[in-house]
Design a protein around this motif. Structure first.
Motif, PDB file in Angstrom:
ATOM      1  N   PHE A  93       1.008  -0.922   0.418  1.00  0.00           N
ATOM      2  CA  PHE A  93       0.076  -0.294  -0.240  1.00  0.00           C
ATOM      3  C   PHE A  93       0.484   0.679   0.219  1.00  0.00           C
ATOM      4  CE2 PHE A  93      -2.533   2.988   1.875  1.00  0.00           C
ATOM      5  CZ  PHE A  93      -4.152   3.312   1.574  1.00  0.00           C
TER       6      PHE A  93
ATOM      7  N   MET B  39       2.596   1.994  -3.529  1.00  0.00           N
ATOM      8  CA  MET B  39       1.633   2.506  -4.309  1.00  0.00           C
ATOM      9  C   MET B  39       1.732   3.812  -4.071  1.00  0.00           C
ATOM     10  SD  MET B  39       0.102   0.353  -5.549  1.00  0.00           S
ATOM     11  CE  MET B  39      -1.488   1.405  -6.543  1.00  0.00           C
ATOM     12  N   LEU B  40       1.569   4.486  -2.781  1.00  0.00           N
ATOM     13  CA  LEU B  40       0.852   5.804  -2.440  1.00  0.00           C
ATOM     14  C   LEU B  40       2.807   6.391  -3.062  1.00  0.00           C
ATOM     15  CD1 LEU B  40      -0.695   7.390  -0.413  1.00  0.00           C
ATOM     16  CD2 LEU B  40       0.791   6.967   1.497  1.00  0.00           C
TER      17      LEU B  40
ATOM     18  N   LYS C  87       2.765   6.033  -7.440  1.00  0.00           N
ATOM     19  CA  LYS C  87       1.970   6.346  -8.178  1.00  0.00           C
ATOM     20  C   LYS C  87       0.778   7.255  -7.837  1.00  0.00           C
ATOM     21  CE  LYS C  87       1.926   2.165 -10.924  1.00  0.00           C
ATOM     22  NZ  LYS C  87       3.324   1.915  -9.824  1.00  0.00           N
ATOM     23  N   THR C  88       0.697   7.620  -6.538  1.00  0.00           N
ATOM     24  CA  THR C  88       0.115   8.718  -6.237  1.00  0.00           C
ATOM     25  C   THR C  88       1.004   9.850  -6.330  1.00  0.00           C
ATOM     26  OG1 THR C  88       0.279   9.058  -4.416  1.00  0.00           O
ATOM     27  CG2 THR C  88      -1.410   7.833  -4.853  1.00  0.00           C
ATOM     28  N   ALA C  89      -0.020  11.495  -6.824  1.00  0.00           N
ATOM     29  CA  ALA C  89      -0.065  12.812  -6.585  1.00  0.00           C
ATOM     30  C   ALA C  89       1.236  13.221  -5.090  1.00  0.00           C
ATOM     31  CB  ALA C  89      -1.150  13.377  -6.551  1.00  0.00           C
ATOM     32  N   LEU C  90       0.667  12.607  -3.664  1.00  0.00           N
ATOM     33  CA  LEU C  90       0.768  12.771  -2.738  1.00  0.00           C
ATOM     34  C   LEU C  90       2.314  12.482  -2.796  1.00  0.00           C
ATOM     35  CD1 LEU C  90       1.063  13.543   0.701  1.00  0.00           C
ATOM     36  CD2 LEU C  90       0.166  11.831   0.657  1.00  0.00           C
TER      37      LEU C  90
ATOM     38  N   ARG D 284       4.306  11.641  -5.367  1.00  0.00           N
ATOM     39  CA  ARG D 284       5.235  12.587  -6.101  1.00  0.00           C
ATOM     40  C   ARG D 284       5.763  13.491  -5.141  1.00  0.00           C
ATOM     41  NH1 ARG D 284       2.206  10.767 -10.687  1.00  0.00           N
ATOM     42  NH2 ARG D 284       0.566  12.204  -9.638  1.00  0.00           N
ATOM     43  N   SER D 285       4.258  14.438  -5.053  1.00  0.00           N
ATOM     44  CA  SER D 285       5.289  15.793  -4.454  1.00  0.00           C
ATOM     45  C   SER D 285       6.032  15.718  -3.575  1.00  0.00           C
ATOM     46  CB  SER D 285       3.590  16.655  -4.193  1.00  0.00           C
ATOM     47  OG  SER D 285       2.960  15.454  -3.499  1.00  0.00           O
TER      48      SER D 285
ATOM     49  N   ARG E 180       7.970  13.114  -3.092  1.00  0.00           N
ATOM     50  CA  ARG E 180       9.339  13.323  -3.875  1.00  0.00           C
ATOM     51  C   ARG E 180      10.487  14.334  -3.644  1.00  0.00           C
ATOM     52  NH1 ARG E 180       9.237   8.932  -7.782  1.00  0.00           N
ATOM     53  NH2 ARG E 180       6.547   9.309  -7.776  1.00  0.00           N
ATOM     54  N   ALA E 181       9.726  14.987  -4.826  1.00  0.00           N
ATOM     55  CA  ALA E 181       9.758  16.531  -4.847  1.00  0.00           C
ATOM     56  C   ALA E 181      10.053  17.682  -4.437  1.00  0.00           C
ATOM     57  CB  ALA E 181       8.356  17.463  -5.731  1.00  0.00           C
TER      58      ALA E 181
END
Lengths: 300, 304
Positions: B166, B169-170, B173-176, B178-179, B181-182
């Protein structure tokens, strides 16, 4: 250019002081909608500081920065950092490229789509559920259930965001490399990616800090084409810092010349080319006389 | 052989608990570059919430185990993440942008504060819960030996695997994710792309705290005893696990946790229980001598 000029950015009496140094000293100018406004000046003239003030890196010591988008005007100097990109729709790129080096190209782009997705996902929990469910065998059944409680909304938004990112990757010619890691790109491609990522946020004002630095002549003429296209097709105004006079003179509608933090001239490329103060700033005092004898411009 | 396998399973379940806590350390370190020393206490608070929630449910007469467990899990996660969120808000956020050691000292203060807070509210005596999940499954039956795994350990291992899937995936794969990691890679740039960095950091603490809460619940089930001081040693172990796996790396934290758990349980099975911590930390020292960035850690990338 004879068209009704709508201002997009109003800079009034901007002053930025670092201790005793005035990096920007009482600069005022207006940039217009659908214009490419270039800011030029010798090294240390305060160009990047101006950008830093615009995008919330620095709080200006004095001055007002008004962004006039379609129906409202916003005071940039009073906004929180992330809201400048989110609400005022002003984005920038950097002189030394700042990508997210360990993410793929597509992920780099998707980061800029963050906001709508986050809201739609209700902080992702439901988004994650709908995502796993969409990929599962029980596809149709689940989808029905999710669409009933509005979760397919996330999936749809995500697809839209993805399409938008792919569109911009395609515009800069990087679509076929979408799944590569950003740091594996060449310098020129990284620059293009940075511009594409900025455009992905659907900005009204795009601030480019030396986008042509380090590009070869072909890449820099491609850049010209891209910038003109952005201006024409996407109704985005551009603020451009550039040393490459070839780029500046060819594509900008208006030039602003800074020297030692002061604005020394403003006008169209032709006007600027003949402005003695500008020539002096660039080439020194004696050069002015030589230049005026030859009666030529500062081109190159 | 049978004994070895049983100890291995034992180590895996203990390691899962360490790993879940270690993720909280590693995530926070990744995003704001500080070691959240209060994270062990968040785990302790999670365990206390689990105990309290369970006792309340019992008093209410809800004794059906799966139902009770799920309710306890949800309540524990919810309350503990509220603690995680609040800790970040009051102890770290005001110090963001000040010198590097300030939030670290604040974290140590927070850790002491939380210990004393729980000690005052819940008394210093350990609280015990009867073991809830009983029974074994026999894995291997042969003439020489038999290996069985208790439902409890099975539950812990499976729950950890599910959480990891889970969680992965979080993050990927998700916008959260990604942000997040950004923000990890370039926080300033993330701001300039319209990401509310403060909110992402808050959510990071919330995620870390909810994983610690699950670990707390598992600990309660595993040992049946909680006390106000348990967060300290668990926190140190989990932090070591994060460092062992390479701090900042999420799979590393899990790997480090599992390694530490397995080493501990094998050492106490074959050599001495008293010196199990010594073994765990010696391995940590050895790994760090030869791989200073940890097992899966990447060397610090110079930001251009």
């Amino acid at each position: 250019m004879v068209q009704n000029l709508q201002p997009i950015l109003n800079v009034e009496h901007l002053t930025m002081r670092f201790g005793g140094l005035k990096a920007i000293d009482d600069v005022s100018f207006t940039a217009y909608q659908n214009h490419i406004t270039a800011i030029i000046g010798p090294n240390g003239a305060g160009k990047t500081t101006l950008f830093n003030c615009l995008t919330g890196f620095y709080k200006p010591t004095v001055g007002r920065l008004t962004l006039c988008s379609s129906n409202q005007s916003m005071l940039l100097e009073q906004m929180e950092g992330f809201k400048i990109a989110k609400d005022a729709k002003v984005v920038r790129t950097f002189q030394n490229i700042r990508l997210f080096p360990a993410m793929t190209l597509l992920e780099n782009m998707m980061v800029s789509q963050h906001d709508g997705l986050m809201r739609a996902a209700g902080y992702n929990l439901t988004g994650l559920l709908s995502r796993t469910a969409l990929g599962s065998e029980l596809k149709n059944g689940w989808r029905k259930i999710f669409s009933k409680i509005g979760l397919s909304y996330y999936a749809r938004l995500e697809k839209e965001a993805l399409d938008h990112c792919c569109f911009w990757l395609d515009q800069v010619g990087l679509l076929d490399r979408a799944d590569e890691i950003a740091s594996s790109l060449s310098y020129g491609a990284q620059r293009r990616l940075e511009i594409a990522r900025a455009m992905c946020t659907r900005p009204v004002l795009l601030c480019l800090d030396e986008p042509a630095a380090g590009l070869n002549p072909r890449e820099s003429s491609d850049l010209n084409v891209l910038l003109l296209k952005i201006r024409q097709e996407h109704k985005t105004s551009i603020l451009l810092i550039e040393h490459d006079m070839d780029v500046v003179m060819k594509i900008s509608d208006q030039l602003i010349v800074l020297n030692y933090g002061k604005k020394i001239a403003q006008g169209t490329p032709t006007e600027i080319r003949q402005n003695p103060q500008v020539i002096e700033a660039y080439l020194g005092h004696t050069a002015v006389q030589v230049e005026s004898n030859n009666n030529s411009g500062i081109h190159q | 052989m049978g004994y070895f396998l049983e100890q291995l399973i034992n180590g895996l379940s203990l390691g899962s608990i360490y790993g879940l806590i270690a993720i909280g350390y590693t995530m926070v370190y990744g995003i704001i570059g500080m070691v959240n020393f209060a994270h062990g206490e968040v785990f302790m608070i999670g365990a206390f919430h689990a105990v309290i929630a369970y006792l309340v449910l019992q008093a209410l007469g809800i004794t059906l185990l799966p139902v009770a467990l799920i309710i306890v899990l949800v309540v524990t996660i919810f309350l503990t993440s509220a603690y995680g969120w609040t800790i970040e808000k009051i102890a770290y956020r005001p110090l963001r942008g000040s010198f590097r050691l300030a939030p670290l000292i604040s974290a140590i203060g927070m850790s002491v504060l939380l210990q004393n807070y729980v000690q005052l509210l819940q008394e210093a005596r350990p609280k015990s819960v009867p073991s809830l999940i009983q029974g074994n499954i026999s894995l291997i039956e042969s003439e020489d030996f038999s290996v069985s795994i208790s439902y409890l350990r099975l539950f812990i291992i499976i729950a950890t695997v599910v959480l990891m899937v889970f969680f992965t995936m979080l993050i990927t794969k998700t916008a959260l994710g990604r942000s997040q990691r950004a923000c990890e890679q370039d926080m300033k740039m993330a701001t300039l792309l319209g990401i509310n960095v403060d909110r992402v950091i808050s959510l990071t603490f919330v995620i870390g705290a909810s994983l610690a809460a699950v670990a707390g619940l598992m600990f309660m089930l595993f040992y049946g005893v909680v006390d106000f001081y348990m967060g300290f040693i668990a926190g140190v172990k989990a932090f070591s696990a994060a460092v062992l796996g390479g701090i900042g790396s999420l799979p590393g934290a899990m790997l480090g946790g599992i390694l530490l758990g397995v080493i501990e349980s094998l050492f106490s099975a074959y050599f001495s229980v008293e010196y199990k911590d010594l073994a765990a930390f010696s391995v940590l020292v050895l790994v760090l001598i030869f791989r200073p960035t940890g097992l899966l850690g990447k060397p610090e990338v110079e930001k251009v």
